[in-house]
Design a protein around this motif. Sequence first.
Motif, PDB file in Angstrom:
ATOM      1  N   PHE A 133      14.026  -1.747  16.965  1.00 26.34           N
ATOM      2  CA  PHE A 133      12.751  -2.405  16.663  1.00 26.34           C
ATOM      3  C   PHE A 133      12.027  -2.710  17.980  1.00 26.34           C
ATOM      4  N   ASP A 142       7.679  -2.727  10.051  1.00 28.13           N
ATOM      5  CA  ASP A 142       8.343  -4.028  10.088  1.00 28.13           C
ATOM      6  C   ASP A 142       8.509  -4.660   8.713  1.00 28.13           C
ATOM      7  N   PHE A 143       9.442  -4.187   7.939  1.00 21.82           N
ATOM      8  CA  PHE A 143       9.797  -4.872   6.694  1.00 21.82           C
ATOM      9  C   PHE A 143       8.601  -5.176   5.796  1.00 21.82           C
ATOM     10  N   GLU A 196      18.947  -1.445   8.888  1.00 19.78           N
ATOM     11  CA  GLU A 196      18.759  -2.898   8.864  1.00 19.78           C
ATOM     12  C   GLU A 196      17.780  -3.220   7.743  1.00 19.78           C
ATOM     13  N   ASN A 199       1.931 -13.516  14.052  1.00 22.73           N
ATOM     14  CA  ASN A 199       1.997 -12.064  14.244  1.00 22.73           C
ATOM     15  C   ASN A 199       2.585 -11.270  13.089  1.00 22.73           C
ATOM     16  N   TRP A 240      19.123 -15.163  11.498  1.00 14.42           N
ATOM     17  CA  TRP A 240      18.139 -15.394  12.552  1.00 14.42           C
ATOM     18  C   TRP A 240      18.086 -16.898  12.848  1.00 14.42           C
ATOM     19  N   TYR A 262       8.045 -10.926   4.127  1.00 11.97           N
ATOM     20  CA  TYR A 262       6.807 -10.306   3.684  1.00 11.97           C
ATOM     21  C   TYR A 262       6.763 -10.161   2.159  1.00 11.97           C
ATOM     22  N   GLN A 269      15.938  -6.369   5.348  1.00 14.71           N
ATOM     23  CA  GLN A 269      15.605  -7.785   5.444  1.00 14.71           C
ATOM     24  C   GLN A 269      15.818  -8.416   4.071  1.00 14.71           C
ATOM     25  N   LYS A 305      15.404  -0.554  11.385  1.00 19.34           N
ATOM     26  CA  LYS A 305      14.824  -1.132  10.163  1.00 19.34           C
ATOM     27  C   LYS A 305      14.494  -0.014   9.186  1.00 19.34           C
ATOM     28  N   GLU A 355       9.148  -7.543  21.684  1.00 19.71           N
ATOM     29  CA  GLU A 355       8.469  -8.824  21.443  1.00 19.71           C
ATOM     30  C   GLU A 355       8.836  -9.871  22.484  1.00 19.71           C
ATOM     31  N   ASN A 391      16.540 -13.112  18.610  1.00 15.65           N
ATOM     32  CA  ASN A 391      15.820 -13.713  19.734  1.00 15.65           C
ATOM     33  C   ASN A 391      16.801 -14.725  20.322  1.00 15.65           C
ATOM     34  N   ARG A 424      12.007 -17.053  10.171  1.00 15.64           N
ATOM     35  CA  ARG A 424      11.793 -16.446   8.846  1.00 15.64           C
ATOM     36  C   ARG A 424      12.837 -16.918   7.833  1.00 15.64           C
ATOM     37  N   ARG A 480      19.190  -2.665  18.706  1.00  7.91           N
ATOM     38  CA  ARG A 480      18.092  -2.517  17.752  1.00  7.91           C
ATOM     39  C   ARG A 480      17.000  -1.562  18.229  1.00  7.91           C
TER      40      ARG A 480
END
Length: 678
Positions: A303, A342-343, A364, A678, A136, A371, A366, A337, A268, A187, A145, A301
């Motif tokens: 997600f 979300d993970f 997928e 978020n 990422w 987290y 992480q 994911k 997002e 992103n 992250r 994805r």
Amino acid sequence: MKQLIFSTFLFLFSLSLIAEDGSRLWLRFSETNAQANVTVSSRNNRHASTDVARQELTDHWQGQPIELRIDRRLNHLKDGYQIKGNRDRITVSAAQEVGLLYGAYHLLRLQETGADISNLDVTEIPSFDVRILNHWDNLNRTIERGYAGHSLWLWNELPHTLSPRYQEYARANASIGINATVINSVNANPRILTDEYLEKVKALADVFRPYGVRMYLSVNFASPSVIGGLENSDPHNPDVQRWWKNKVNDIYKLIPDFGGFLVKANSEGQPGPHDYGRNHADGANMLADALQPHNGIVMWRAFVYEPEWGEDRASQAYNEFVPLDGEFRDNVIIQIKNGPIDFQPREPFSPLFGALRKTAGMLEFQITQEYLGFSYHLVFLAPQFKEALDSDTFSDGEGSTIAKITDGTLREQKVTAIAGVANIGEDANWCGHHFAQSNWYAFGRLAWNYNLSSEQIADEWIRMTFTDEPNFLEPVKDMMLTSWETAVNYMMPMGIHHIFAWNHHYGPEPWCYIPGARPDWLPRYYHNADTIGMGFDRTVTGSNNVAQYFPPLNEIFGNVNTVPEKFLLWFHHVPWDFKMKNGETMWDNLCYHYNEGMMQVRDYQKVWDRVGHYVDYERFRHVQSRLRTQSRDAIWWRDAVLLYFQTYSRRPIPFHLERPMNDLEDLKKIKLDWKHHN
Ligand code: GCW
């Protein structure tokens, strides 16, 4: 006194071990002067991957002579290999050159872990075709992250200057079977597709190639309009389609073995086909058509969740993608994911697995601990990865595990794949925490063979990264193997999720309230605590998310008496005095979990101090200091969560448990200055 002399001795002993910064990862091969006898028998014996295989063995192998042999008839092994050998000689055979390289690393792993190499008969076929890291990394070298410093990719210096770390990175990946990488964030900055950047990407691809690591890119769906000057990026617009075809052709001219695209669309705030009234299949297929002549693939994805607050977020991806099942080209894989949200520290598996019957899917994970305590907490993720892979979806009857669905066993799939969001940065030790290296390692090993046990992976990793001294190996292995459950205990046990702070995902803020913020970005949406109880009602009387699971899981999850207790508050709003299997109330059990998690981290501190003298002082001190942070954080988590929920439960923390050390009001004042929210 005796004790003092003894500990001084141990202390000196550890100082005498050469300081290590962790940069060599698990590849700390002992130096030898003698070169091993390695021969290559294949027509094309000048292949770059074969050269690397030969060199690695020549430099590091300390045993009998080795022959590396290409045998095209072994193509059922895919990029796997066979190793046969006795005391006098070993033969590594593979259909592809890179298979010889994987075979070489297999041998070195056996050597470094002290395995018996006198009689070998090994056949290895990888579980998934594409074993890919997702970085990422942004073009300005920050990492979304990322907790190990800036990005490895020095864009300003590329393509002319090549950091030695590019090769070290590729080598580390090859050593655990990772054969693909997406080097930029989902992103995605559209500039990655400009000529200027593609030259840089090509330079990296050239370094990775001998190690069998193929280049993929994240692309921004609006690239045609943003960098191509087109009026829009509508997938039905012939100009847009042409633009992508040309762009893809340009990429393949530079990088003939380019793998394909990864896309985060309409998620997002990212652009996507919805911007033009089209659906995900329209968007993915357009890119797939451009890549198809080159055998490239699209990892699209899943997600996604509504830009406006709507139905249960855990249900949204399924609702979006299941109606499109069968509409995707066969070179599109939906990248899902492990969990539906979300993970989170622990989630039940995403119900999309199994539900997509005519569309290829992939997992997928992480690896970066967004987290799970960033690079401050020691959390070994192999057990988490395995819990997902082994989850039975019941889509095709009992035994329809996610592993068997995504590896092509139960469904025809043109290409199979598995992805992990990387935890790698420019820190000397690559991952921020020495033990975070084990998660990169575990991802690679499981992507290669998901039947490996967490125990075996931890065992190999410790022996290669630290030492095989049993007094170190066993307690440290035990610490690693319990560490994920421990973190779940002090963060979010029993199915609790998303009670993180607003502006970072590091610490607790179950009370967080931001006026005007969308509800599903706030903890209250997920924990729903009130004077009766807490949890998210996803049963038929609630959001009915349970209906997305195949029978009998919908029934099992939907019934408060049969749901696995680790997912109790994920699926149910449960009264504080609800009796659990151990006969105690839900509230008391909550207290036990938080207490247990905290006590376990305190134990890890003892373990580490006790065995520290087996490793060099530099790494010992680094891990020791990280464990102190983790202990303080576990106390912070326990106090914050229990004191906050106690304002609803109005029950005491069972009296035999440790008492809180902080006041809720003080904990509420903690504001960490992390950039992301978020
Ligand atoms: O886990 C969330 C992260 C975002 C990330 C997003 C995603 C790349 O908080 O930072 O964005 O998921 O997976 O797309």
